[in-house]
Design an enzyme around this catalytic site. Structure first.
Site, PDB file in Angstrom:
ATOM      1  CD  GLU A 182      -3.099   0.563   2.009  1.00  0.00           C
ATOM      2  OE1 GLU A 182      -4.153  -0.199   1.919  1.00  0.00           O
ATOM      3  OE2 GLU A 182      -3.084   1.323   3.207  1.00  0.00           O
TER       4      GLU A 182
ATOM      5  CD  GLU B  96      -2.780   0.828  -3.967  1.00  0.00           C
ATOM      6  OE1 GLU B  96      -2.833   0.311  -3.062  1.00  0.00           O
ATOM      7  OE2 GLU B  96      -3.870   0.454  -4.921  1.00  0.00           O
TER       8      GLU B  96
ATOM      9  CB  CYS C  18      -6.805  -3.243   5.819  1.00  0.00           C
ATOM     10  SG  CYS C  18      -6.308  -1.680   6.616  1.00  0.00           S
TER      11      CYS C  18
ATOM     12  CB  SER D  73      -5.694   0.530  -1.056  1.00  0.00           C
ATOM     13  OG  SER D  73      -4.547  -0.461  -1.319  1.00  0.00           O
TER      14      SER D  73
ATOM     15  CE  LYS E 295     -10.288  -8.036   8.639  1.00  0.00           C
ATOM     16  NZ  LYS E 295      -9.648  -7.498   7.388  1.00  0.00           N
TER      17      LYS E 295
ATOM     18  CD  GLU F 245     -11.346  -9.269   4.240  1.00  0.00           C
ATOM     19  OE1 GLU F 245     -11.083  -9.651   5.166  1.00  0.00           O
ATOM     20  OE2 GLU F 245     -10.850  -8.216   3.623  1.00  0.00           O
TER      21      GLU F 245
ATOM     22  CD  GLU G 227     -14.735 -10.262  -5.094  1.00  0.00           C
ATOM     23  OE1 GLU G 227     -15.837 -11.051  -5.259  1.00  0.00           O
ATOM     24  OE2 GLU G 227     -14.842  -9.283  -4.249  1.00  0.00           O
TER      25      GLU G 227
ATOM     26  CB  CYS H 271      -9.603  -3.858  14.542  1.00  0.00           C
ATOM     27  SG  CYS H 271      -9.225  -3.515  12.862  1.00  0.00           S
TER      28      CYS H 271
END
Ligand code: FES
Length: 579
Positions: free
Chosen positions: A279, A282, A299, A319, A358, A361, A366, A504
């Site tokens: 990142e 990036e 994230c 990102s 999560k 996710e 993907e 988190c």
């Protein structure tokens, strides 16, 4: 003293600030008034009537009644106690009272209030509302038969997070908490953050459990089962075993995971360091090209889905980096599998996360490679605690153990991912050194720390380049920021967003703290303090200095953002409906 007023509670004279509720005034005097639907800052609907007090001839809900000059309040009369009992008994009469097998047993606020009010029988019998259970979401399980219609979940989802996936529907005895058009949760705009679970006082909302899936994997001798743990888990897991809030239990957690039978115990901090490498590179490349700015962190899966539903035209700003545990899963099934000579099809990756999103996710198509998901199962902090208890492990007395190598170790920069501002600070530690080409002594960027909802800073890199940065936590704040940008009022180059207030550490998979305790203890502050202490205890505190990360690039990936890195560590997003 125009801003204070005089009142009397149970014969005690006191002065309180104008606007103070009776409940707040009583709690300041250590007078206990039970409450149930009230959740400070989230739900003030006064629907349960458990907190009633006597003011003159009237019984009034103290959680919303503001103190007035000269008011005389009684909190413990026969009339008050009977009214409270009646309210709770009415709730119990339509409640699934299978408390022994309920996930919230022992931590259920309805159970506590019933016990405190000495309710031994439920007088009211009759028809029960027959509510359905909704298992459709991979993250959240709803059992409406346990719902007491307090509205705390609605406040968390709508007022706090501005997601509004659930609300009250129908009237009278038929009233339910429902998604729009009563659709399954999976088909709603729910972003899976789990803040509704944290707000629920009973067992009507829990995570979609995957404990048995993980037990089955551990029983299967043909599988090599790898576990990884996110930074926020180690500063909260101890609470499930009676340790004080903010106790760091990293070593005990690793020891417990080995006892449960995992073949390797890795630290998601390695994946977080890798995220910073990808990142950070990036960000430098977007700053140089001027394209797709601001770069927004990716994230947090709750934030990503929130963007997909609410700001689908801004997805190019996210990102392309996978989140740390997904990156780590991808490395386990490629780099690590190759190093160990194991067929990746025989590897199962389990992530222990502070987060219910999560789970969603982990199942996104993907986030896979060669038809294998990067991560196979996600367990919350609570589910891990349940497994440790089920296995009969004496957690508190375990001796600490270290994570496994070679992809199990992370830097201090990775640990702070667990608190709001952590990703930005970790990225700055690396971007500063990469752009200056030398080691820098100051590595604590305290301007991005703290619990302000939106933190703005202009950071000047050693090469003179300026990065206008915003650090946001809580989706309500994120929406405000996005709308200000849409109106052209704000411009940034870098934005960190965490869906949950505090980051988190207060994710939807963490130990649930009841409403009373959360008023007395600053949970966010205690857990964040533990996270920063963990960072200070590390010898390596910058992601790019992690020797295992260097070895990964030298031996396998080449350079950050290389072709292989893009294939394995980056992803894309999908536009979703607003309704
Ligand atoms: Fe006050 Fe429910 S009405 S806590």
């Amino acid at each position: 003293m125009l801003n204070t007023i005089n009142i009397m509670i149970d014969g005690i004279e006191t002065k309180v600030a104008k606007g103070t509720t009776i409940l707040e005034a009583a709690r300041d005097l250590d007078i206990h008034i039970p409450s149930l639907c009230y959740l400070k800052g989230v739900n003030h609907s006064s629907s349960c009537r458990v907190c009633v007090v006597e003011v003159g001839p009237r019984l009034i809900a103290s959680c919303t009644l503001k103190a007035e000059e000269g008011m005389k309040i009684q909190t413990n009369t026969k009339k008050v106690r009977e009214a409270r009992k009646t309210s709770v008994e009415l709730l119990l009469s339509d409640h699934d009272r299978e408390c022994l097998s309920c996930s919230r047993s022992g931590g259920c606020e309805l159970q506590t209030v019933s016990n405190d009010l000495n309710i031994r029988t439920v007088t009211y019998v009759g028809e029960k509302s027959n509510q359905e259970k909704d298992y459709t979401s991979p993250s959240i399980y709803r059992d409406a038969s346990k719902c007491i219609l307090c509205g705390r979940c609605v406040g968390a989802c709508g007022t706090m997070q501005t997601v509004g996936a659930i609300n009250f529907a129908k009237r009278g005895f038929d009233t339910v908490i429902s998604t729009a058009f009563g659709r399954p949760l999976e088909e709603s705009t729910c972003v899976n953050c789990g803040q509704c679970i944290m707000a629920c006082p009973v067992g009507a909302l829990t995570e979609h459990e995957n404990i048995n899936d993980v037990w089955n994997a551990l029983e299967n001798t043909s599988k090599y089962v790898v576990v990884q743990t996110a930074p926020a888990v180690r500063v909260a897991l101890g609470e499930e075993f009676g340790l004080p809030v903010g106790t760091r239990v990293t070593g005990k957690m690793v020891a417990a995971l080995r006892k449960l039978g995992f073949d390797k115990v890795f630290d998601t901090n390695f994946g977080a360091d890798l995220t910073i490498m990808e990142e950070g590179t990036e960000l430098i490349s977007r700053l140089n090209s001027g394209q797709n700015l601001p770069l927004m962190t990716s994230c947090c899966p709750g934030w990503v889905k929130f963007m997909e539903h609410n700001f689908p035209d801004r997805l190019d700003n996210l990102s392309t980096c996978k989140s740390p545990h997904e990156m780590e899963g991808a490395m386990v099934k490629s780099y690590f599998a190759k190093k160990m000579g194991i067929d990746p099809k025989n590897i199962i990756v389990v992530s222990i996360m502070p987060c219910t999103a999560k789970k969603f996710e982990g199942a996104r198509e993907e986030l896979s490679n060669e038809s294998m998901q990067d991560v196979d199962w996600v367990l919350t902090t609570r589910e891990l605690a349940a497994m440790i208890k089920e296995a009969g492990i004496d957690f508190v007395n375990l001796k600490g153990e270290a994570f496994d190598s070679p992809i199990g170790e992370g830097s201090g920069a990775a640990v702070i991912f667990g608190a709001t501002g952590g990703v930005a600070e970790a990225a700055l530690r690396t971007v500063f050194e990469i752009t200056s080409g030398k080691d820098l002594e100051t590595i604590e960027y305290t301007a991005v720390r703290g619990m302000d909802g939106i933190k703005e800073n202009v950071i000047e890199l050693p090469n003179g380049q300026k990065i206008r940065t915003a650090v946001v936590h809580g989706l309500g704040n994120a929406r405000k920021l996005m709308e200000a940008m849409e109106r052209g009022e704000k411009t940034y180059e870098f934005i960190e967003v965490m869906a949950c207030v505090g980051g988190c550490i207060t994710g939807g998979g963490q130990p649930i703290v009841d409403a009373r305790t959360s008023e007395r203890i600053d949970i966010k502050a205690e857990r964040a303090k533990a996270i920063y202490t963990e960072d200070e205890a590390q010898t390596v505190r910058k992601s790019h200095k992690n020797p295992y990360i260097k070895a990964l690039y030298d031996e396998f990936l080449g350079t950050p953002n290389s072709h292989l890195a893009h294939e394995l560590l980056h992803t894309h997003y999908v536009k979703r409906s607003k309704f």
